[in-house]
Design a protein around this motif. Structure first.
Motif, PDB file in Angstrom:
ATOM      1  N   LEU A  20       0.810  -1.214   0.000  1.00 18.45           N
ATOM      2  CA  LEU A  20       0.000   0.000   0.000  1.00 18.45           C
ATOM      3  C   LEU A  20       0.845   1.267   0.000  1.00 18.45           C
ATOM      4  N   CYS A  21       2.049   1.188  -0.543  1.00 12.92           N
ATOM      5  CA  CYS A  21       2.910   2.370  -0.690  1.00 12.92           C
ATOM      6  C   CYS A  21       2.808   2.906  -2.113  1.00 12.92           C
ATOM      7  N   PRO A  22       2.958   4.237  -2.308  1.00 15.85           N
ATOM      8  CA  PRO A  22       2.926   4.782  -3.667  1.00 15.85           C
ATOM      9  C   PRO A  22       4.139   4.352  -4.478  1.00 15.85           C
ATOM     10  N   PHE A  23       4.073   4.546  -5.789  1.00 10.99           N
ATOM     11  CA  PHE A  23       5.166   4.159  -6.671  1.00 10.99           C
ATOM     12  C   PHE A  23       6.465   4.849  -6.241  1.00 10.99           C
ATOM     13  N   GLY A  24       7.556   4.081  -6.195  1.00 10.59           N
ATOM     14  CA  GLY A  24       8.842   4.627  -5.790  1.00 10.59           C
ATOM     15  C   GLY A  24       9.124   4.490  -4.309  1.00 10.59           C
ATOM     16  N   PHE A  45       8.580   1.812  -0.615  1.00 11.47           N
ATOM     17  CA  PHE A  45       8.365   0.443  -0.154  1.00 11.47           C
ATOM     18  C   PHE A  45       8.168   0.438   1.353  1.00 11.47           C
ATOM     19  N   ARG A  46       7.606  -0.664   1.835  1.00 10.27           N
ATOM     20  CA  ARG A  46       7.482  -0.882   3.266  1.00 10.27           C
ATOM     21  C   ARG A  46       7.961  -2.289   3.552  1.00 10.27           C
ATOM     22  N   LEU A  47       8.809  -2.439   4.562  1.00  9.34           N
ATOM     23  CA  LEU A  47       9.457  -3.723   4.816  1.00  9.34           C
ATOM     24  C   LEU A  47       9.168  -4.194   6.226  1.00  9.34           C
ATOM     25  N   GLY A  48       8.804  -5.473   6.361  1.00 10.64           N
ATOM     26  CA  GLY A  48       8.586  -6.062   7.670  1.00 10.64           C
ATOM     27  C   GLY A  48       7.432  -5.419   8.409  1.00 10.64           C
ATOM     28  N   ALA A  49       7.638  -5.186   9.709  1.00 15.67           N
ATOM     29  CA  ALA A  49       6.582  -4.635  10.563  1.00 15.67           C
ATOM     30  C   ALA A  49       6.555  -3.106  10.558  1.00 15.67           C
ATOM     31  N   VAL A  50       7.461  -2.479   9.802  1.00 20.87           N
ATOM     32  CA  VAL A  50       7.519  -1.017   9.756  1.00 20.87           C
ATOM     33  C   VAL A  50       6.250  -0.471   9.108  1.00 20.87           C
ATOM     34  N   TRP A  85      20.121  -4.712   5.762  1.00 24.28           N
ATOM     35  CA  TRP A  85      19.835  -3.275   5.769  1.00 24.28           C
ATOM     36  C   TRP A  85      18.983  -2.970   6.996  1.00 24.28           C
ATOM     37  N   LYS A  86      19.535  -2.188   7.910  1.00 28.93           N
ATOM     38  CA  LYS A  86      18.827  -1.806   9.139  1.00 28.93           C
ATOM     39  C   LYS A  86      18.219  -3.020   9.842  1.00 28.93           C
ATOM     40  N   GLU A  87      19.048  -4.040  10.029  1.00 32.09           N
ATOM     41  CA  GLU A  87      18.675  -5.266  10.729  1.00 32.09           C
ATOM     42  C   GLU A  87      17.639  -6.109   9.978  1.00 32.09           C
ATOM     43  N   ASN A  88      17.404  -5.782   8.721  1.00 32.92           N
ATOM     44  CA  ASN A  88      16.522  -6.588   7.870  1.00 32.92           C
ATOM     45  C   ASN A  88      17.356  -7.347   6.843  1.00 32.92           C
ATOM     46  N   LYS A  89      17.040  -8.616   6.639  1.00 31.29           N
ATOM     47  CA  LYS A  89      17.676  -9.382   5.569  1.00 31.29           C
ATOM     48  C   LYS A  89      17.108  -8.901   4.234  1.00 31.29           C
ATOM     49  N   VAL A  90      17.995  -8.639   3.285  1.00 32.84           N
ATOM     50  CA  VAL A  90      17.601  -8.194   1.945  1.00 32.84           C
ATOM     51  C   VAL A  90      18.465  -8.931   0.929  1.00 32.84           C
ATOM     52  N   VAL A  91      18.152  -8.746  -0.353  1.00 33.43           N
ATOM     53  CA  VAL A  91      18.897  -9.410  -1.426  1.00 33.43           C
ATOM     54  C   VAL A  91      19.509  -8.347  -2.332  1.00 33.43           C
ATOM     55  N   LEU A  92      20.810  -8.449  -2.530  1.00 30.42           N
ATOM     56  CA  LEU A  92      21.547  -7.528  -3.391  1.00 30.42           C
ATOM     57  C   LEU A  92      21.980  -8.283  -4.643  1.00 30.42           C
ATOM     58  N   SER A  93      21.566  -7.799  -5.813  1.00 34.95           N
ATOM     59  CA  SER A  93      21.923  -8.430  -7.085  1.00 34.95           C
ATOM     60  C   SER A  93      22.842  -7.495  -7.858  1.00 34.95           C
ATOM     61  N   GLN A  94      23.946  -8.064  -8.397  1.00 37.30           N
ATOM     62  CA  GLN A  94      24.920  -7.259  -9.135  1.00 37.30           C
ATOM     63  C   GLN A  94      25.256  -7.927 -10.459  1.00 37.30           C
ATOM     64  N   LEU A  95      25.432  -7.109 -11.487  1.00 36.89           N
ATOM     65  CA  LEU A  95      25.761  -7.607 -12.819  1.00 36.89           C
ATOM     66  C   LEU A  95      27.083  -8.362 -12.798  1.00 36.89           C
ATOM     67  N   THR A  96      27.122  -9.517 -13.482  1.00 38.26           N
ATOM     68  CA  THR A  96      28.352 -10.307 -13.538  1.00 38.26           C
ATOM     69  C   THR A  96      29.055 -10.203 -14.882  1.00 38.26           C
ATOM     70  N   ASN A  97      28.291  -9.977 -15.942  1.00 36.96           N
ATOM     71  CA  ASN A  97      28.857  -9.967 -17.294  1.00 36.96           C
ATOM     72  C   ASN A  97      28.460  -8.663 -17.980  1.00 36.96           C
ATOM     73  N   SER A  98      29.448  -7.810 -18.253  1.00 38.25           N
ATOM     74  CA  SER A  98      29.164  -6.494 -18.831  1.00 38.25           C
ATOM     75  C   SER A  98      28.492  -6.595 -20.198  1.00 38.25           C
ATOM     76  N   GLU A  99      28.671  -7.730 -20.881  1.00 38.49           N
ATOM     77  CA  GLU A  99      28.037  -7.907 -22.180  1.00 38.49           C
ATOM     78  C   GLU A  99      26.524  -8.074 -22.051  1.00 38.49           C
ATOM     79  N   LEU A 100      26.064  -8.378 -20.846  1.00 32.16           N
ATOM     80  CA  LEU A 100      24.637  -8.592 -20.625  1.00 32.16           C
ATOM     81  C   LEU A 100      23.988  -7.446 -19.844  1.00 32.16           C
ATOM     82  N   LEU A 117      13.419  -2.641  -3.375  1.00 37.37           N
ATOM     83  CA  LEU A 117      13.776  -1.785  -2.251  1.00 37.37           C
ATOM     84  C   LEU A 117      14.695  -0.641  -2.672  1.00 37.37           C
ATOM     85  N   GLY A 118      15.385  -0.811  -3.787  1.00 34.14           N
ATOM     86  CA  GLY A 118      16.294   0.228  -4.258  1.00 34.14           C
ATOM     87  C   GLY A 118      17.112  -0.272  -5.428  1.00 34.14           C
ATOM     88  N   TYR A 119      17.852   0.640  -6.058  1.00 38.10           N
ATOM     89  CA  TYR A 119      18.694   0.249  -7.203  1.00 38.10           C
ATOM     90  C   TYR A 119      19.728   1.335  -7.468  1.00 38.10           C
TER      91      TYR A 119
END
Length: 353
Positions: free
Chosen positions: A56-60, A62-67, A102-117, A140-142
């Motif tokens: 129920l957050c506007p575009f752009g 997010f709300r995470l966990g019990a916050v 992030w702030k005591e919350n488990k999150v997932v960080l994805s990073q590019l491995t192949n510059s050609e892709l 959550l961010g980018y």
């Protein structure tokens, strides 16, 4: 002479008794249907999450966990300053995936491995931003400059581990035909959403075999399915005459739809330029195979398969135009769920009436 007392036994006419019983039975069935309607209505709205606005957050935001408050998507600066990598948990052709904090919350960080892709990576980010909904993993961010994406963490991981998860004592109670059919409904709901997305008709191209399909989806702790990988979602635009092709290599096997296979036989070498394009009905072809996995082999799952036989046969029509839409498949799945819950609640109702 002593008179014997006369005992008068009152008997109800058989018709009166059967009418009362029938009325009570009908009342019970109507009450059950009302309760069933309320339950299924709650299920179909799926935890109250809005179709296009997770948490129920506007575009752009997010709300995470019990916050309670919504936070803006984290920027490059915020990710670099506030997110701490814990360990690498996966790696594909396009990106590495790290369990992070992030702030005591488990999150997932994805990073590019192949510059050609990098174009695939940025396309996935674009889709993730545009398609935020109850069907898609929460962004959550980018950071485009560093080719980094931050998303919500789901400890149960991808759908590939579903059967293993259901053997964990904590989740054994979920291993029922009812819960598994609800997962299949979640899956078809996602396909329906992609085919009717805010961007238009999108095709799930990272789906050349069952294992690959399952790896694109996450299982949440409350046993729902989210699509997680949106790197390969080409757009079908019929009004502009635009169809799609999933990659530039030859696809083989029974899992992919017939129109995705090379149509000119072994004697003609594969050439991407000669390969005809296709539409979203390739996703429909694959629904029965994915659902078969999700239904598993538990008590009652064969009955579910029997009720889904006709719609699954339609999904496997060789001519894509003869296959049902994702909405039609979803409607059938929901009807089957309603029917089977009703029959389970009042066994033998049909025979009694």
């Amino acid at each position: 002479m002593e008179k014997k007392p006369h005992f008068v036994r009152r008997e109800f006419p058989p018709r009166e008794v059967s009418s009362v019983s029938l009325a009570l039975l009908l009342a019970a069935v109507l009450l059950l249907n009302a309760l069933l309607y309320l339950y299924l209505n709650k299920f179909y709205t799926s935890s109250g999450r809005a179709e296009t606005d997770p948490g129920l957050c506007p575009f752009g935001y997010f709300r995470l966990g019990a916050v309670k408050n919504c936070s803006p998507w984290l920027s490059c600066e915020a990710i670099n300053r506030e997110v701490r990598k814990l360990k690498r948990v996966g790696e594909g052709a396009v990106k590495k995936v790290f369990l992070s904090e992030w702030k005591e919350n488990k999150v997932v960080l994805s990073q590019l491995t192949n510059s050609e892709l990098k174009e695939d990576f940025l396309h996935g980010l674009k889709m993730l931003k545009a398609l935020q909904s109850k069907h898609v993993v929460r962004l959550l961010g980018y950071c485009e400059q560093q080719f980094t994406i931050l998303t919500e963490y789901h400890p149960l991981g991808s759908l590939r581990g579903l059967n293993e998860t259901l053997h964990i004592p904590k989740y054994k109670g979920m291993n029922t035909w009812h819960r598994r059919l609800m997962l299949a409904i979640d899956y078809v709901s996602i396909i329906r959403y992609l085919h009717n997305s805010p961007l238009g008709t999108l095709v799930m191209c990272d789906s050349n075999d069952l294992d690959k399909v399952l790896s694109q989806y996450l299982l949440t702790s409350d046993f729902h399915i989210l699509v997680n990988d949106l790197d390969a979602l080409p757009l079908v635009n019929r009004s502009a005459g635009r169809l799609v092709k999933c990659g530039h290599r030859e696809l083989r096997g029974e899992f992919v739809a017939p129109e995705q296979r090379w149509p000119y036989g072994e004697e003609v070498p594969f050439k991407d330029d000669l390969m005809p394009p296709y539409d979203e009905k390739t996703d429909i072809w694959k629904i029965p195979d994915v659902s078969n996995f999700l239904l598993g082999h538990v008590e009652g799952s064969d009955i579910v398969r029997l009720h889904l036989f006709d719609i699954h046969a339609a999904c496997k029509k060789k001519d894509p135009a003869e296959r049902p839409s994702a909405q039609e498949v979803l409607d059938t799945y929901r009807k089957v769920l309603t029917l089977l819950i009703r029959e389970a609640a009042v066994p033998g109702t049909r025979e009694m009436l």
